[in-house]
Design an enzyme around this catalytic site. Structure first.
Site, short mmCIF file in Angstrom:
data_model
loop_
_atom_site.label_atom_id
_atom_site.label_comp_id
_atom_site.label_asym_id
_atom_site.label_seq_id
_atom_site.Cartn_x
_atom_site.Cartn_y
_atom_site.Cartn_z
N HIS A 35 -75.08 -19.45 -19.23
CA HIS A 35 -76.14 -19.52 -18.22
C HIS A 35 -76.34 -20.95 -17.72
O HIS A 35 -76.57 -21.18 -16.53
CB HIS A 35 -77.47 -19.02 -18.81
CG HIS A 35 -77.50 -17.56 -19.11
ND1 HIS A 35 -77.48 -17.09 -20.40
CD2 HIS A 35 -77.57 -16.47 -18.31
CE1 HIS A 35 -77.54 -15.76 -20.38
NE2 HIS A 35 -77.59 -15.37 -19.13
N GLU A 148 -68.72 -14.57 -13.37
CA GLU A 148 -67.57 -13.68 -13.24
C GLU A 148 -67.37 -12.79 -14.47
O GLU A 148 -66.62 -11.82 -14.40
CB GLU A 148 -66.30 -14.48 -12.98
CG GLU A 148 -66.25 -15.12 -11.60
CD GLU A 148 -64.94 -15.83 -11.33
OE1 GLU A 148 -64.08 -15.86 -12.24
OE2 GLU A 148 -64.79 -16.36 -10.22
#
Length: 278
Positions: A35, A148
């Protein structure tokens, strides 16, 4: 180090957002280094960086880990501060779903939402796209960044923004991995040490597929299957597609995707590759 502004209501968000260009990174919290890389990737893309922290109930099916999903808000704020986040939007369920969870208007993901993850979790992407569209409407970002690792999610959100003319540029950020190759995930904390070692075969299988790419699609899948043994993991799917999740084409760009349950968590991973013509 000054921390980000925390906005919990729509009014607080609008006051904190201001009138500058905005980049948004939607999260469900339990932030990890993956993150942080998303946030750092987004930081130079706009004047104001907003991170949302919201465990969205509509993307969890009955029996999934909504109640148990890790919630680490104070630690998340620290990570946001370190990454240069300006505003953390942390709404209550009632703020995101003022009409209730049952009566809310939803976004249908279409045919792409029925395959792969959608086949296993048929209500998941409707919940994801609904909450992301709500976040786009509330935050009004110019650009939004997604990882992704959740490749089908990224593809669907890009399609939604384009097809519904939402005016948000969608940017994908490469998967961040642990030292053993395991894709970072908030659910990795559910793994025991033994399961963690077993889970490493997923990324190893993907790398084996890439190594065989020059020999064409069949060689890629054979090489990946040779490493990812269903006797070790509860394999849901291991598939080769084109970048838009359609059929893979020899001599073109492709995506190799895997999903498997290892102990409690269900883990996802994928990798891009260029196929040979063999």
């Amino acid at each position: 180090m000054t921390g980000p502004i925390v906005a919990r209501t729509r009014a607080e968000l609008q006051a904190a957002r201001g009138t500058s260009t905005v980049a948004l990174v939607p999260t469900m919290g339990a932030l990890h280094d993956g993150h942080v890389q998303l946030l750092k990737h987004a930081r130079p893309l706009a004047e104001t960086l907003v991170a949302s922290i919201f465990v969205n109930p509509t993307q969890f099916a009955p029996g999934e880990d909504f109640e148990d999903y890790p919630r680490t808000f104070e630690a998340d704020l620290q990570r946001c501060a370190e990454a240069g986040v300006d505003v953390v939007f942390a709404p209550a369920v009632e703020t995101m779903y003022p009409s209730g969870l049952v009566d809310t208007i939803t976004v249908d993901p279409g045919p792409l939402g029925t395959i792969l993850e959608g086949a296993t979790r048929p209500t998941h992407f409707r919940g994801v796209l609904t909450v992301v569209s709500k976040l786009f409407g509330l935050v009004r970002p110019d650009v939004a960044v997604f990882g992704e690792k959740d490749y089908q999610q990224l593809t669907l959100i890009s399609q939604m923004s384009r097809e519904l003319a939402l005016g948000v540029e969608i940017v994908g950020c490469p998967t961040v991995r642990e030292a053993d190759g395991l894709a970072m995930s908030s659910r990795n904390r559910y793994l025991t040490d033994e399961q963690r070692s077993t889970a490493a075969v997923l990324s190893a299988g993907l790398r084996a597929g890439v190594a065989a790419a020059a020999d064409g699609p069949d060689a890629v899948l054979a090489a990946a299957h040779a490493v990812i043994d269903p006797a070790d993991v509860d394999l849901d799917y291991l598939v080769l597609t084109d970048p838009e999740l359609g059929p893979a084409v020899a001599g073109a760009e492709a995506r190799l995707l895997v999903a498997a349950r290892v102990g409690k968590p269900r883990l996802l991973d994928n990798i891009g590759l260029t196929l040979g013509k063999s």
